[in-house]
Design a protein around this motif. Structure first.
Motif, PDB file in Angstrom:
ATOM      1  N   PHE A 109     -44.681 -10.257  32.863  1.00  0.00           N
ATOM      2  CA  PHE A 109     -43.935 -10.305  34.123  1.00  0.00           C
ATOM      3  C   PHE A 109     -44.704  -9.521  35.180  1.00  0.00           C
ATOM      4  N   LYS A 110     -44.788 -10.096  36.370  1.00  0.00           N
ATOM      5  CA  LYS A 110     -45.495  -9.436  37.465  1.00  0.00           C
ATOM      6  C   LYS A 110     -44.562  -8.803  38.482  1.00  0.00           C
ATOM      7  N   THR A 111     -43.307  -9.248  38.499  1.00  0.00           N
ATOM      8  CA  THR A 111     -42.349  -8.692  39.455  1.00  0.00           C
ATOM      9  C   THR A 111     -40.996  -8.481  38.780  1.00  0.00           C
ATOM     10  N   MET A 112     -40.195  -7.631  39.388  1.00  0.00           N
ATOM     11  CA  MET A 112     -38.841  -7.412  38.887  1.00  0.00           C
ATOM     12  C   MET A 112     -38.023  -8.693  38.999  1.00  0.00           C
ATOM     13  N   LYS A 113     -38.283  -9.493  40.012  1.00  0.00           N
ATOM     14  CA  LYS A 113     -37.575 -10.768  40.170  1.00  0.00           C
ATOM     15  C   LYS A 113     -37.832 -11.689  38.986  1.00  0.00           C
ATOM     16  N   GLU A 114     -39.068 -11.703  38.478  1.00  0.00           N
ATOM     17  CA  GLU A 114     -39.386 -12.523  37.302  1.00  0.00           C
ATOM     18  C   GLU A 114     -38.589 -12.052  36.087  1.00  0.00           C
ATOM     19  N   ILE A 115     -38.488 -10.733  35.927  1.00  0.00           N
ATOM     20  CA  ILE A 115     -37.730 -10.179  34.811  1.00  0.00           C
ATOM     21  C   ILE A 115     -36.259 -10.564  34.942  1.00  0.00           C
ATOM     22  N   GLU A 116     -35.700 -10.380  36.119  1.00  0.00           N
ATOM     23  CA  GLU A 116     -34.293 -10.705  36.346  1.00  0.00           C
ATOM     24  C   GLU A 116     -34.025 -12.189  36.153  1.00  0.00           C
ATOM     25  N   ALA A 117     -34.929 -13.030  36.609  1.00  0.00           N
ATOM     26  CA  ALA A 117     -34.748 -14.480  36.470  1.00  0.00           C
ATOM     27  C   ALA A 117     -34.835 -14.918  35.002  1.00  0.00           C
ATOM     28  N   SER A 118     -35.527 -14.148  34.184  1.00  0.00           N
ATOM     29  CA  SER A 118     -35.704 -14.480  32.774  1.00  0.00           C
ATOM     30  C   SER A 118     -34.719 -13.753  31.859  1.00  0.00           C
ATOM     31  N   ASN A 119     -33.777 -13.048  32.425  1.00  0.00           N
ATOM     32  CA  ASN A 119     -32.864 -12.201  31.671  1.00  0.00           C
ATOM     33  C   ASN A 119     -32.195 -12.928  30.499  1.00  0.00           C
ATOM     34  N   GLU A 120     -31.558 -14.030  30.745  1.00  0.00           N
ATOM     35  CA  GLU A 120     -30.841 -14.757  29.684  1.00  0.00           C
ATOM     36  C   GLU A 120     -31.815 -15.324  28.649  1.00  0.00           C
ATOM     37  N   THR A 121     -32.943 -15.834  29.110  1.00  0.00           N
ATOM     38  CA  THR A 121     -33.954 -16.363  28.204  1.00  0.00           C
ATOM     39  C   THR A 121     -34.491 -15.255  27.310  1.00  0.00           C
ATOM     40  N   LEU A 122     -34.749 -14.093  27.884  1.00  0.00           N
ATOM     41  CA  LEU A 122     -35.240 -12.957  27.098  1.00  0.00           C
ATOM     42  C   LEU A 122     -34.246 -12.537  26.026  1.00  0.00           C
ATOM     43  N   LYS A 123     -32.983 -12.528  26.379  1.00  0.00           N
ATOM     44  CA  LYS A 123     -31.956 -12.178  25.387  1.00  0.00           C
ATOM     45  C   LYS A 123     -32.003 -13.136  24.199  1.00  0.00           C
ATOM     46  N   LEU A 124     -32.139 -14.419  24.471  1.00  0.00           N
ATOM     47  CA  LEU A 124     -32.209 -15.412  23.396  1.00  0.00           C
ATOM     48  C   LEU A 124     -33.474 -15.234  22.560  1.00  0.00           C
ATOM     49  N   ILE A 125     -34.602 -15.003  23.235  1.00  0.00           N
ATOM     50  CA  ILE A 125     -35.871 -14.813  22.519  1.00  0.00           C
ATOM     51  C   ILE A 125     -35.787 -13.588  21.622  1.00  0.00           C
ATOM     52  N   VAL A 126     -35.283 -12.485  22.133  1.00  0.00           N
ATOM     53  CA  VAL A 126     -35.178 -11.258  21.337  1.00  0.00           C
ATOM     54  C   VAL A 126     -34.254 -11.486  20.133  1.00  0.00           C
ATOM     55  N   SER A 127     -33.129 -12.114  20.355  1.00  0.00           N
ATOM     56  CA  SER A 127     -32.197 -12.385  19.260  1.00  0.00           C
ATOM     57  C   SER A 127     -32.827 -13.289  18.204  1.00  0.00           C
TER      58      SER A 127
END
Length: 72
Positions: free
Chosen positions: A47-65
């Motif tokens: 991730f290069k920006t906080m916006k990228e992290i925020e936009a990927s929030n739900e996807t990241l949760k699924l990936i981590v799970s």
């Protein structure tokens, strides 16, 4: 996690510190393309920006799970 201010933040997904045999297929399915695969059991999300992290929030949760379940 690997932080390279101000360039990027990387989340590194792996199984364990001990060497294990490589699975034949990728450990999880990532249909989003968020993960860059280094091996079938090691991937990186960058991730290069906080916006990228925020936009990927739900996807990241699924990936981590999914990763936690698959890496057992």
């Amino acid at each position: 996690m690997r932080i390279h201010p101000p360039k990027q933040i990387q989340l590194i997904f792996h199984r364990v510190a001990k060497v294990k045999s490589q699975p034949q297929n990728r450990l999880i399915q990532d249909k989003t393309g968020l993960l860059i695969w280094k091996e079938n059991d090691r991937a990186v999300a960058t991730f290069k920006t906080m916006k990228e992290i925020e936009a990927s929030n739900e996807t990241l949760k699924l990936i981590v799970s999914d990763w936690i379940q698959a890496a057992k």
